[in-house]
Design an enzyme around this catalytic site. Structure first.
Site, mmCIF file in Angstrom:
data_model
loop_
_atom_site.group_PDB
_atom_site.id
_atom_site.type_symbol
_atom_site.label_atom_id
_atom_site.label_comp_id
_atom_site.label_asym_id
_atom_site.label_seq_id
_atom_site.Cartn_x
_atom_site.Cartn_y
_atom_site.Cartn_z
ATOM 1 N N ARG A 15 19.203 9.808 -41.510
ATOM 2 C CA ARG A 15 19.097 8.832 -40.106
ATOM 3 C C ARG A 15 18.540 8.002 -41.197
ATOM 4 O O ARG A 15 18.770 7.073 -41.574
ATOM 5 C CB ARG A 15 18.380 9.749 -38.983
ATOM 6 C CG ARG A 15 18.122 8.574 -38.112
ATOM 7 C CD ARG A 15 17.075 7.091 -38.383
ATOM 8 N NE ARG A 15 15.944 8.193 -38.577
ATOM 9 C CZ ARG A 15 14.443 7.248 -38.739
ATOM 10 N NH1 ARG A 15 15.288 5.465 -39.188
ATOM 11 N NH2 ARG A 15 13.761 8.042 -39.429
ATOM 12 N N ASP A 16 18.040 8.080 -41.557
ATOM 13 C CA ASP A 16 16.270 7.784 -41.946
ATOM 14 C C ASP A 16 17.164 7.102 -43.707
ATOM 15 O O ASP A 16 17.141 5.718 -44.366
ATOM 16 C CB ASP A 16 14.884 8.165 -42.876
ATOM 17 C CG ASP A 16 13.754 6.879 -42.259
ATOM 18 O OD1 ASP A 16 13.786 5.901 -42.131
ATOM 19 O OD2 ASP A 16 12.990 7.262 -42.617
ATOM 20 N N HIS A 211 5.349 12.179 -41.811
ATOM 21 C CA HIS A 211 6.639 11.707 -42.488
ATOM 22 C C HIS A 211 6.293 10.339 -43.507
ATOM 23 O O HIS A 211 5.664 9.435 -43.771
ATOM 24 C CB HIS A 211 7.379 10.951 -41.688
ATOM 25 C CG HIS A 211 8.578 10.278 -41.775
ATOM 26 N ND1 HIS A 211 9.465 10.415 -41.036
ATOM 27 C CD2 HIS A 211 8.816 8.958 -42.432
ATOM 28 C CE1 HIS A 211 10.408 9.726 -41.567
ATOM 29 N NE2 HIS A 211 9.916 8.586 -42.293
ATOM 30 N N HIS A 213 7.011 8.517 -47.383
ATOM 31 C CA HIS A 213 8.242 7.926 -47.795
ATOM 32 C C HIS A 213 7.302 7.257 -49.745
ATOM 33 O O HIS A 213 6.418 7.754 -49.456
ATOM 34 C CB HIS A 213 8.390 6.069 -47.317
ATOM 35 C CG HIS A 213 9.221 6.165 -46.286
ATOM 36 N ND1 HIS A 213 11.055 5.675 -46.751
ATOM 37 C CD2 HIS A 213 8.770 6.677 -44.952
ATOM 38 C CE1 HIS A 213 11.301 5.623 -45.638
ATOM 39 N NE2 HIS A 213 10.203 6.421 -44.476
ATOM 40 N N CYS A 244 14.279 1.079 -50.148
ATOM 41 C CA CYS A 244 12.995 0.138 -49.024
ATOM 42 C C CYS A 244 13.867 -1.070 -49.269
ATOM 43 O O CYS A 244 14.216 -1.826 -50.102
ATOM 44 C CB CYS A 244 11.736 0.669 -49.545
ATOM 45 S SG CYS A 244 10.797 -0.303 -48.812
ATOM 46 N N ASN A 253 12.412 8.166 -48.239
ATOM 47 C CA ASN A 253 11.500 9.435 -47.587
ATOM 48 C C ASN A 253 10.507 10.116 -48.889
ATOM 49 O O ASN A 253 11.323 10.076 -50.016
ATOM 50 C CB ASN A 253 12.387 10.485 -47.093
ATOM 51 C CG ASN A 253 12.473 9.290 -46.320
ATOM 52 O OD1 ASN A 253 13.800 8.875 -45.663
ATOM 53 N ND2 ASN A 253 11.735 9.396 -44.907
#
Lengths: 315, 315
Positions: A15-16, A211, A213, A244, A253
């Protein structure tokens, strides 16, 4: 939490990680990734996002990915929901976990979902009602996510009081769990401790996940700080995929493989087989040869005479 | 320690980073690097190693590098010494600090300097006598280094008791300072805490520095753990140059630029200007275009509205 697990690591790369990648990853390959990572011992995977396919084409196969993932024994299947409609889609599919997200930073919330923060809290309350109206066996776990809690690309550092305010708001609204993300990779270990201590003190026994990054290299240091606060649930993406949009070449992440190595080396059992996990990288590499992959343990290998956490616990 | 500094960061890239790089870095370029980094605020630099040039040709210019570095106002000029002869060379040159190193792992010490560990301690005692026989103004600071303290590429994990034993041996022999290195990048934050707590408890008020490699991604997490133990001196190399002969593509020491960012972001003053420091990377890149450079802050830039530690302390 299973009795033989100390820390839950959750894969969010599908997802991310994939959401900013332009090339569509074929559904079969997403499933191959999910299956292989579940087989390596990862017990929870955020497999997709219920945003409209016209907004993020990568998630055009959200239904199929969800349904097929639900067929993997023992796997907790999670998905991101941006709004009420997303929650409805998830519930219809029978997904195990709905990850709702709002931003603690007002500017970020306005830009991301065009809502005041209080409107997002109101949306969350409606989602809680929807979830609670389901028959017992069909109720997903509902997670309240506090994007930009550790920093915002518009506003910079976000006041700890604001994080606590919206953590409490989502908790009181009926969240089963919270997640505190460093959405843009601004956090340092000292700030992580400030924020997590304050949130944990404010929400009692509610599980609070982290969570991070790794945009500025502090990702695993932040994990260390969160562990010190008692956090035992961490999101990560295999090979740190994701990047990013504001920092070309940056990782996304924190790297799942490096996270699992660090935890395991610390004697914390994750239930994940590191070598099997590292092998899953090949599925991503073959499928998306242009995606940037990160990670130290995949290059360097395990230390000499390495003994993992599970073996140490059993000895 | 200066009253406006909380943590001392020490550049070791010119020694630990360059020693495995085959291409000779011209002396003028080494000096340009040293001068620029000193101008950015780095107060201590390990500029070379007094090993024979036939062993490591990169250090054929050790004399010139030392002498010219000593001309930089305010800079503490350090150099590695493998043995008594190295100490003599350093003292003749007037270097400020001698970094002696032995290995806690017996196998590593035998391979590296062909000596039993007790023989290395005896060598160190002779070096202490040499240093103490100098007139007061000519006595360098003598550092005892405990290579492989956090893991050995031959033996794996090294017993904490052995680290303490040789830390105490070097302290009792007369070290002014100790450094505990993770020579091959095996450490995790839990083990760092075990080792540093034990060493700090055993050696009283003697300063103990940490030297981490980021081979397996845990470098800054280990810094966080060492900070928690009260360690305030850290080695690092600009852009993480150095690599590891056993792990192709791996980083070397922790990345100086990322270390300074993390500390500064935590509110810990290092005296270093991050943006000037990042700019020094260009000197290395131009001179050694084939060297692998690492680092997140150089790619991602500072967070929005970033306020550094010094400005926060002054506010």
């Amino acid at each position: 939490m299973k009795h033989d697990i100390d820390v839950i690591v959750r894969e969010v790369g599908l997802r991310d990680g994939l959401q900013i990648h332009q090339t569509f990853m074929p559904t079969d390959r997403k499933l191959a990734w999910i299956q292989a990572e579940a087989a390596a011992g990862v017990s929870e995977i955020e497999v997709t996002s219920y945003v409209p396919a016209k907004v993020i084409p990568q998630f055009a196969d959200a239904e199929e990915v969800t349904v097929r993932s639900l067929g993997i024994p023992g796997l907790t299947v999670a998905a991101l929901i941006p709004n009420f409609r997303g929650a409805e889609r998830g519930i219809d599919l029978g997904v195990h976990k709905l990850n709702f997200v709002m931003s603690v930073s007002r500017t970020h919330n306005m830009n991301n979902v065009r809502r005041e923060r209080e409107e997002s809290v109101a949306d969350f309350k409606r989602i809680v009602e929807l979830v609670r109206s389901q028959p017992a066996g069909k109720r997903p776990i509902l997670v309240g996510g506090l994007a930009t809690a550790l920093g915002c690309s518009f506003e910079g550092r976000v006041p700890v009081d604001d994080v606590v305010r919206y953590a409490v708001a989502l908790a009181e609204a009926g969240a089963d769990e919270l997640v505190v993300p460093d959405t843009v990779g601004y956090a340092d270990p000292a700030h992580v401790k400030r924020v997590f201590k304050a949130v944990l003190a404010a929400v009692g026994k509610l599980p609070v996940a982290a969570h991070f990054h790794d945009t500025r290299g502090t990702g695993l240091a932040n994990v260390t700080a969160a562990l010190d606060c008692g956090v035992t649930r961490f999101d990560a993406s295999l090979a740190g995929i994701g990047g990013c949009p504001f920092a070309p070449g940056a990782t996304g992440n924190i790297v799942m493989d490096d996270l699992v190595f660090m935890l395991d080396s610390m004697g914390l059992r994750t239930g994940v087989d590191i070598e099997k996990l590292v092998a899953v990288r090949e599925i991503v590499r073959e499928t998306l040869p242009d995606i940037e992959m990160h990670g130290a343990i995949a290059r360097a290998g395990l230390p000499k005479n390495y003994v993992g956490a599970a073996a140490r616990a059993a000895a």
